[in-house]
Design an enzyme around this catalytic site. Structure first.
Site, PDB file in Angstrom:
ATOM      1  N   ASP A 240      -4.106   2.224   7.980  1.00 44.60           N
ATOM      2  CA  ASP A 240      -4.787   2.429   9.259  1.00 44.60           C
ATOM      3  C   ASP A 240      -4.104   3.465  10.135  1.00 44.60           C
ATOM      4  OD1 ASP A 240      -2.440   0.774   9.850  1.00 44.60           O
ATOM      5  OD2 ASP A 240      -3.311   0.575  11.851  1.00 44.60           O
TER       6      ASP A 240
ATOM      7  N   ASP B  83       7.233   4.007   2.736  1.00 44.72           N
ATOM      8  CA  ASP B  83       7.519   5.219   3.516  1.00 44.72           C
ATOM      9  C   ASP B  83       9.013   5.239   3.831  1.00 44.72           C
ATOM     10  OD1 ASP B  83       7.635   7.295   5.383  1.00 44.72           O
ATOM     11  OD2 ASP B  83       5.775   6.760   6.373  1.00 44.72           O
TER      12      ASP B  83
ATOM     13  N   ARG C 240      -9.101   1.662   7.814  1.00 44.45           N
ATOM     14  CA  ARG C 240      -8.658   0.885   6.648  1.00 44.45           C
ATOM     15  C   ARG C 240      -9.758   0.807   5.597  1.00 44.45           C
ATOM     16  NH1 ARG C 240      -3.757  -1.812   7.915  1.00 44.45           N
ATOM     17  NH2 ARG C 240      -3.568  -2.558  10.046  1.00 44.45           N
TER      18      ARG C 240
ATOM     19  N   PHE D  85       1.105  11.519   7.546  1.00 42.50           N
ATOM     20  CA  PHE D  85       0.569  10.199   7.870  1.00 42.50           C
ATOM     21  C   PHE D  85      -0.824  10.083   7.260  1.00 42.50           C
ATOM     22  CE2 PHE D  85      -1.156   6.751  10.402  1.00 42.50           C
ATOM     23  CZ  PHE D  85      -0.089   5.864  10.396  1.00 42.50           C
ATOM     24  N   VAL D  86      -0.972   9.142   6.333  1.00 42.82           N
ATOM     25  CA  VAL D  86      -2.234   9.022   5.594  1.00 42.82           C
ATOM     26  C   VAL D  86      -3.003   7.770   6.012  1.00 42.82           C
ATOM     27  CG1 VAL D  86      -1.442  10.350   3.602  1.00 42.82           C
ATOM     28  CG2 VAL D  86      -1.068   7.877   3.643  1.00 42.82           C
TER      29      VAL D  86
ATOM     30  N   ASP E   1       0.820  -1.212   0.000  1.00 43.90           N
ATOM     31  CA  ASP E   1       0.000   0.000   0.000  1.00 43.90           C
ATOM     32  C   ASP E   1       0.851   1.258   0.000  1.00 43.90           C
ATOM     33  OD1 ASP E   1       0.896  -0.670   2.525  1.00 43.90           O
ATOM     34  OD2 ASP E   1      -0.964  -0.191   3.568  1.00 43.90           O
TER      35      ASP E   1
HETATM   36  O1  LIG Z   1       8.186   1.928   4.437  1.00 44.98           O
HETATM   37  P1  LIG Z   1       7.826   1.719   5.884  1.00 44.98           P
HETATM   38  O2  LIG Z   1       8.234   2.893   6.726  1.00 44.98           O
HETATM   39  O3  LIG Z   1       8.336   0.429   6.429  1.00 44.98           O
HETATM   40  O4  LIG Z   1       6.229   1.714   6.008  1.00 44.98           O
HETATM   41  C1  LIG Z   1       5.368   1.043   5.157  1.00 44.98           C
HETATM   42  C2  LIG Z   1       4.602  -0.057   5.850  1.00 44.98           C
HETATM   43  O5  LIG Z   1       3.905   0.442   7.012  1.00 44.98           O
HETATM   44  C3  LIG Z   1       2.560   0.003   6.977  1.00 44.98           C
HETATM   45  O6  LIG Z   1       2.422  -1.289   7.524  1.00 44.98           O
HETATM   46  P2  LIG Z   1       2.387  -1.584   9.085  1.00 44.98           P
HETATM   47  O7  LIG Z   1       3.736  -2.070   9.506  1.00 44.98           O
HETATM   48  O8  LIG Z   1       1.843  -0.396   9.803  1.00 44.98           O
HETATM   49  O9  LIG Z   1       1.367  -2.783   9.205  1.00 44.98           O
HETATM   50  P3  LIG Z   1      -0.072  -2.937   8.504  1.00 44.98           P
HETATM   51  O10 LIG Z   1       0.179  -3.190   7.055  1.00 44.98           O
HETATM   52  O11 LIG Z   1      -0.675  -4.120   9.185  1.00 44.98           O
HETATM   53  O12 LIG Z   1      -0.840  -1.664   8.722  1.00 44.98           O
HETATM   54  C4  LIG Z   1       2.246  -0.059   5.505  1.00 44.98           C
HETATM   55  O13 LIG Z   1       1.158  -0.917   5.249  1.00 44.98           O
HETATM   56  C5  LIG Z   1       3.534  -0.594   4.923  1.00 44.98           C
HETATM   57  O14 LIG Z   1       3.561  -2.009   4.969  1.00 44.98           O
HETATM   58  N1  LIG Z   2      -1.474   4.363   7.825  1.00 42.36           N
HETATM   59  C1  LIG Z   2      -0.223   4.611   7.486  1.00 42.36           C
HETATM   60  N2  LIG Z   2       0.710   3.680   7.643  1.00 42.36           N
HETATM   61  C2  LIG Z   2       1.960   4.004   7.266  1.00 42.36           C
HETATM   62  N3  LIG Z   2       3.079   3.273   7.319  1.00 42.36           N
HETATM   63  C3  LIG Z   2       4.064   4.026   6.841  1.00 42.36           C
HETATM   64  N4  LIG Z   2       3.624   5.237   6.489  1.00 42.36           N
HETATM   65  C4  LIG Z   2       2.307   5.248   6.741  1.00 42.36           C
HETATM   66  C5  LIG Z   2       1.291   6.227   6.576  1.00 42.36           C
HETATM   67  O1  LIG Z   2       1.481   7.365   6.127  1.00 42.36           O
HETATM   68  N5  LIG Z   2       0.040   5.849   6.978  1.00 42.36           N
HETATM   69 MG   LIG Z   3       1.752  -2.831   5.791  1.00 43.48          MG
END
Ligand SMILES: O=P(O)(O)OC[C@H]1O[C@H](OP(=O)(O)OP(=O)(O)O)[C@H](O)[C@@H]1O
Ligand SMILES: Nc1nc2[nH]cnc2c(=O)[nH]1
Ligand SMILES: [Mg+2]
Length: 182
Positions: free
Chosen positions: A162, A105, A168, A155-156, A102
């Site tokens: 989420d 970052d 979500r 932060f989106v 998704d």
């Molecule tokens: O590039 P980064 O800084 O590593 O961030 C990106 C990741 O952060 C979020 O996942 P998260 O770990 O919050 O878990 P989730 O997918 O269950 O929301 C998002 O879905 C990416 O997988």
């Molecule tokens: N929901 C959410 N998760 C993240 N994980 C890394 N960056 C982001 C963001 O901007 N939003």
């Molecule tokens: Mg993730």
């Protein structure tokens, strides 16, 4: 008129924007993977919504699998530690793997996944990221082959993303009102 959640301050990508972006990505991937042995790997949980749309926008044969990795926990900041919560069910050796995310970052999640999956000897390994927060002056170890849109450094939430496991299910991507984060 689009309905927007009362906690959302600003919509960055509307449902129509998302549809257009995913359609374009699906067409590119369909062209590039024709005749290949494509496996889409979605990163749970954030990528589930994008995965559902993207796989239907791809016209070539494909298989899907899931991995669960988490580094953000309940908050809006990465813990810096990536944790595998669920591994693949499938053997990806010799197959053309496309990781579906998704958002990219800090790149920590994808960097970790690329390393982990490359040890399993896929024929190819690429990334399709719906959003890329390519902050100026910040190096990312991973360059996604397919990028839906560039995301501002905020932060989106929504479209799978989420805050503390909420939002979500919003059909748009947006920024929450500041009071919601505190
Ligand atoms: O590039 P980064 O800084 O590593 O961030 C990106 C990741 O952060 C979020 O996942 P998260 O770990 O919050 O878990 P989730 O997918 O269950 O929301 C998002 O879905 C990416 O997988
Ligand atoms: N929901 C959410 N998760 C993240 N994980 C890394 N960056 C982001 C963001 O901007 N939003
Ligand atoms: Mg993730």
């Amino acid at each position: 008129m689009e309905s927007t959640h009362p906690d959302v301050e600003r919509v960055l990508f509307s449902e129509a924007d998302i549809k257009e972006i995913v359609g374009r990505m699906g067409a590119e991937i369909s062209r590039d993977y024709a005749g290949k042995d494509l496996v889409l790997i979605a990163v749970l949980r954030g990528a589930v919504v994008f995965m559902g749309d993207l796989m239907r926008a791809i016209t070539c044969p494909l298989a899907i699998d899931f991995m669960a990795v988490s580094s953000y926990g309940e908050g809006a900041k990465s813990s810096g530690v990536v944790r595998i919560v669920k591994d693949l069910d499938m053997d990806i050796k010799g197959r053309d793997v496309l990781i579906v995310e998704d958002i990219l970052d800090s790149g920590l999640t994808l960097n970790y996944l690329m390393k982990s999956l490359s040890h399993r000897k896929p024929a190819s390994l690429e990334v399709a990221a719906f959003l890329w927060k390519d902050v100026e002056g910040r190096e990312t170890a991973v360059e996604p082959k397919y990028v839906g849109a560039h995301c501002p450094d905020e932060f989106v939430v929504g479209y799978g993303l989420d805050f503390a496991e909420r939002y979500r299910n919003l059909p748009q991507v947006g920024v929450l009102k500041p009071e919601v984060y505190s």
